[in-house]
Enzyme design. Structure first.
Site, PDB file in Angstrom:
ATOM      1  CD  GLN A  90       6.383  83.075  57.833  1.00  0.00           C
ATOM      2  OE1 GLN A  90       5.332  83.102  58.469  1.00  0.00           O
ATOM      3  NE2 GLN A  90       7.246  84.062  57.859  1.00  0.00           N
ATOM      4  N   GLY A  91       7.519  78.336  56.105  1.00  0.00           N
ATOM      5  CA  GLY A  91       8.214  77.296  56.866  1.00  0.00           C
ATOM      6  C   GLY A  91       9.490  77.818  57.494  1.00  0.00           C
ATOM      7  CB  SER A 111       8.552  78.322  63.671  1.00  0.00           C
ATOM      8  OG  SER A 111       8.243  79.686  63.639  1.00  0.00           O
ATOM      9  CD  GLU A 155       5.482  87.178  59.382  1.00  0.00           C
ATOM     10  OE1 GLU A 155       6.716  87.088  59.174  1.00  0.00           O
ATOM     11  OE2 GLU A 155       4.796  86.265  59.858  1.00  0.00           O
ATOM     12  CD  GLU A 188       7.376  89.349  74.977  1.00  0.00           C
ATOM     13  OE1 GLU A 188       7.204  88.776  73.877  1.00  0.00           O
ATOM     14  OE2 GLU A 188       6.457  89.472  75.812  1.00  0.00           O
TER      15      GLU A 188
HETATM   16  C1  FAD Z   1      -1.045  82.263  65.069  1.00  0.00           C
HETATM   17  C2  FAD Z   1       0.381  81.907  64.770  1.00  0.00           C
HETATM   18  C3  FAD Z   1       0.752  81.635  63.471  1.00  0.00           C
HETATM   19  C4  FAD Z   1       2.060  81.278  63.185  1.00  0.00           C
HETATM   20  N1  FAD Z   1       2.382  80.951  61.882  1.00  0.00           N
HETATM   21  C5  FAD Z   1       3.631  80.584  61.581  1.00  0.00           C
HETATM   22  C6  FAD Z   1       3.969  80.202  60.243  1.00  0.00           C
HETATM   23  O1  FAD Z   1       3.123  80.194  59.343  1.00  0.00           O
HETATM   24  N2  FAD Z   1       5.230  79.814  59.974  1.00  0.00           N
HETATM   25  C7  FAD Z   1       6.205  79.814  60.931  1.00  0.00           C
HETATM   26  O2  FAD Z   1       7.342  79.506  60.590  1.00  0.00           O
HETATM   27  N3  FAD Z   1       5.922  80.151  62.221  1.00  0.00           N
HETATM   28  C8  FAD Z   1       4.651  80.529  62.571  1.00  0.00           C
HETATM   29  N4  FAD Z   1       4.342  80.862  63.860  1.00  0.00           N
HETATM   30  C9  FAD Z   1       5.354  80.708  64.898  1.00  0.00           C
HETATM   31  C10 FAD Z   1       5.887  82.019  65.435  1.00  0.00           C
HETATM   32  O3  FAD Z   1       6.753  82.618  64.508  1.00  0.00           O
HETATM   33  C11 FAD Z   1       6.612  81.704  66.763  1.00  0.00           C
HETATM   34  O4  FAD Z   1       5.640  81.248  67.680  1.00  0.00           O
HETATM   35  C12 FAD Z   1       7.312  82.925  67.325  1.00  0.00           C
HETATM   36  O5  FAD Z   1       8.384  83.329  66.514  1.00  0.00           O
HETATM   37  C13 FAD Z   1       7.839  82.658  68.762  1.00  0.00           C
HETATM   38  O6  FAD Z   1       8.604  81.509  68.792  1.00  0.00           O
HETATM   39  P1  FAD Z   1       8.299  80.368  69.871  1.00  0.00           P
HETATM   40  O7  FAD Z   1       6.862  80.035  69.804  1.00  0.00           O
HETATM   41  O8  FAD Z   1       9.286  79.278  69.655  1.00  0.00           O
HETATM   42  O9  FAD Z   1       8.530  81.057  71.297  1.00  0.00           O
HETATM   43  P2  FAD Z   1       9.930  81.301  72.015  1.00  0.00           P
HETATM   44  O10 FAD Z   1      10.913  81.820  71.019  1.00  0.00           O
HETATM   45  O11 FAD Z   1      10.291  80.066  72.758  1.00  0.00           O
HETATM   46  O12 FAD Z   1       9.585  82.457  73.027  1.00  0.00           O
HETATM   47  C14 FAD Z   1       8.955  82.210  74.297  1.00  0.00           C
HETATM   48  C15 FAD Z   1       8.855  83.529  75.042  1.00  0.00           C
HETATM   49  O13 FAD Z   1      10.192  84.027  75.325  1.00  0.00           O
HETATM   50  C16 FAD Z   1      10.331  85.366  74.844  1.00  0.00           C
HETATM   51  N5  FAD Z   1      11.676  85.576  74.339  1.00  0.00           N
HETATM   52  C17 FAD Z   1      12.420  84.728  73.561  1.00  0.00           C
HETATM   53  N6  FAD Z   1      13.603  85.272  73.271  1.00  0.00           N
HETATM   54  C18 FAD Z   1      13.640  86.515  73.850  1.00  0.00           C
HETATM   55  C19 FAD Z   1      14.590  87.572  73.900  1.00  0.00           C
HETATM   56  N7  FAD Z   1      15.775  87.486  73.253  1.00  0.00           N
HETATM   57  N8  FAD Z   1      14.267  88.703  74.588  1.00  0.00           N
HETATM   58  C20 FAD Z   1      13.056  88.824  75.222  1.00  0.00           C
HETATM   59  N9  FAD Z   1      12.126  87.842  75.219  1.00  0.00           N
HETATM   60  C21 FAD Z   1      12.397  86.695  74.545  1.00  0.00           C
HETATM   61  C22 FAD Z   1       9.331  85.455  73.695  1.00  0.00           C
HETATM   62  O14 FAD Z   1       8.971  86.792  73.429  1.00  0.00           O
HETATM   63  C23 FAD Z   1       8.166  84.622  74.227  1.00  0.00           C
HETATM   64  O15 FAD Z   1       7.372  85.406  75.085  1.00  0.00           O
HETATM   65  C24 FAD Z   1       3.039  81.207  64.197  1.00  0.00           C
HETATM   66  C25 FAD Z   1       2.661  81.497  65.529  1.00  0.00           C
HETATM   67  C26 FAD Z   1       1.353  81.830  65.814  1.00  0.00           C
HETATM   68  C27 FAD Z   1       0.982  82.118  67.245  1.00  0.00           C
END
Ligand code: FAD
Length: 390
Positions: free
Chosen positions: A136-137, A139, A259, A374
């Site tokens: 899944q691409g 992020s 998902e 969140e």
């Molecule tokens: C085990 C694992 C597998 C994954 N696999 C994939 C994958 O295969 N493909 C892929 O594309 N991605 C994948 N991801 C990525 C995942 O989708 C992102 O980590 C997730 O969407 C959060 O984005 P971020 O890490 O950039 O955190 P951020 O978006 O930077 O968030 C940081 C913190 O801020 C909070 N926050 C942000 N915005 C808000 C808001 N509007 N209101 C309240 N709180 C907020 C969040 O809840 C979090 O606590 C994976 C992640 C993990 C941990």
């Protein structure tokens, strides 16, 4: 509600017995093929992934890789109820995590909903047979929770698309053959508009996949770089755009529904974990933890009942919609609760590399992946409770 019949039919009981028998025999055979269960590595390592692929192919040969899909697409033609039964038996037997899950449980439901006949005919049987392995691409370094901020571009060129940009956190990307991703196809667009859902073979010139380690040391993640890669319109039979070009956001929301909702984390997984917790407790009863154990068990059962209700609604033609966010909150928090309790029961016995510790480390990521909790609470507040955005 006039009454609730929770008994399985004789045909469903027979289905369960058949699944149980197959799983027991084939798990033992798979373990033996690899020198015993202890010699099987995590599916998030390169060596372990290869071992798990053997398991996936065994599932496919037995007709169990995608039980609820039509047979013509590599499935068994089973009902959603039977799929739930299979999942219960799968986890009860201690069968391994599905390394094909992002294809079979995330992409496939969206291919069924939005794919053309040609796309379905090409993609689904190869996915079920673990010939094509999908990651899944979505992020990117600057787009996680705020997915609409993605900057990866797909520019229209003669005969296809030119891809530029970077994806990250791509689960098992270094071991996969294909990526389903969101790309900005309209350069003038902003946010949710002008995105397309593209299906990309990872062996294209100009695509670099770099695996990297997680906190637990497994190479479970990858970064994917696109440097002017050419994605031809006919790189896959039926085309490389899923749904309409420019409509990628709504197609992607269908994938998030799978998902967070029904398919990725079925109740069988948590019921089996709750049963194992009971075994731990019986080995060394600690009355001060008894109430937490009862609570965790009840929550696993509640999730099963909720899922039965979901399947009833889906079978009646309803869509899951924003309820999938509630579903995701439930299973991800339950998984943390079950594993924390296991570690408390084990006390100093809980080895860092032991299965419960490893399971706990992964459980901690549940509130992050599939959209953070969140964000799920925001969705529930706005769409289900009708609260104002600010
Ligand atoms: C085990 C694992 C597998 C994954 N696999 C994939 C994958 O295969 N493909 C892929 O594309 N991605 C994948 N991801 C990525 C995942 O989708 C992102 O980590 C997730 O969407 C959060 O984005 P971020 O890490 O950039 O955190 P951020 O978006 O930077 O968030 C940081 C913190 O801020 C909070 N926050 C942000 N915005 C808000 C808001 N509007 N209101 C309240 N709180 C907020 C969040 O809840 C979090 O606590 C994976 C992640 C993990 C941990």
């Amino acid at each position: 509600m006039t009454g609730l019949d929770l008994t399985w039919s004789p045909a469903e009981d027979a289905f369960r017995a058949e699944a149980r028998e197959w799983l027991e025999a084939n798990l033992a055979a798979w373990h033996a093929e690899h020198g015993g269960e202890a010699a099987i590595a995590s599916g998030d390592t390169r060596a372990g992934f290869a071992q798990h692929l053997d398991w996936e192919r065994r599932l496919h040969a037995g007709g169990w890789a995608a039980v609820s899909w039509p047979e013509e697409h590599g499935g068994r033609g089973a009902s959603l109820w039977e799929w739930l039964i299979f999942e219960e038996e799968y986890y009860r037997a201690g069968a391994p995590p599905r390394v094909t899950q992002n294809g079979i449980f995330l992409l496939a439901p969206t291919v069924f909903e939005f794919g053309t006949r040609d796309q379905q005919a090409h993609i689904l049987p190869r996915m079920a047979a673990a010939e094509d392995l999908w990651c899944q691409g979505w992020s990117e370094p600057g787009a996680g929770s705020d997915l609409a901020a993605i900057r990866c571009r797909a520019s229209r060129v003669e005969g296809g698309w030119r891809l530029d940009g970077q994806k990250t956190w791509t689960t098992r990307g270094a071991f996969c053959t294909h990526l389903f991703g969101l790309f900005r196809t309209d350069p003038e667009s902003e946010r949710h508009r002008g995105l397309s859902y593209l299906l990309v073979p990872l062996d294209l010139p100009g695509v670099t996949v770099r695996g990297f380690g997680r906190l637990d040391g497994d190479e479970g993640f990858a970064e994917v770089f696109f440097d002017g890669a050419f994605l031809a319109d006919d790189a896959l039979p039926g085309g490389v755009v899923l749904g309409e070009a420019g409509q990628g956001w709504s197609v992607a929301m269908a994938t998030t529904g799978s998902e967070r909702g029904l398919t990725l984390r079925s109740p069988g997984r948590f019921l089996a974990t709750a049963d194992r917790l009971f075994d731990l407790y019986r080995r060394d009863p600690q009355p001060r933890l008894r109430d937490r154990l009862a609570d965790a068990y009840i929550r696993a059962e509640a999730y099963q009942l909720y899922t039965l209700d979901t399947v009833t609604r889906l079978a009646g033609g309803a869509a899951m919609g924003a309820d999938s966010s509630i579903n995701k909150l439930w299973w991800s928090e339950l998984d943390v609760e079950l594993h924390e309790l296991a570690l408390d029961l084990l006390g100093p016995e809980a080895e860092v590399e032991g299965p419960w510790s490893k399971g706990w480390q992964f459980a901690l990521s549940g509130p992050i992946y599939a959209g953070t909790n969140e964000i799920q609470r925001n969705i529930a507040a706005e769409r289900l409770l009708g609260l104002p955005r600010k």
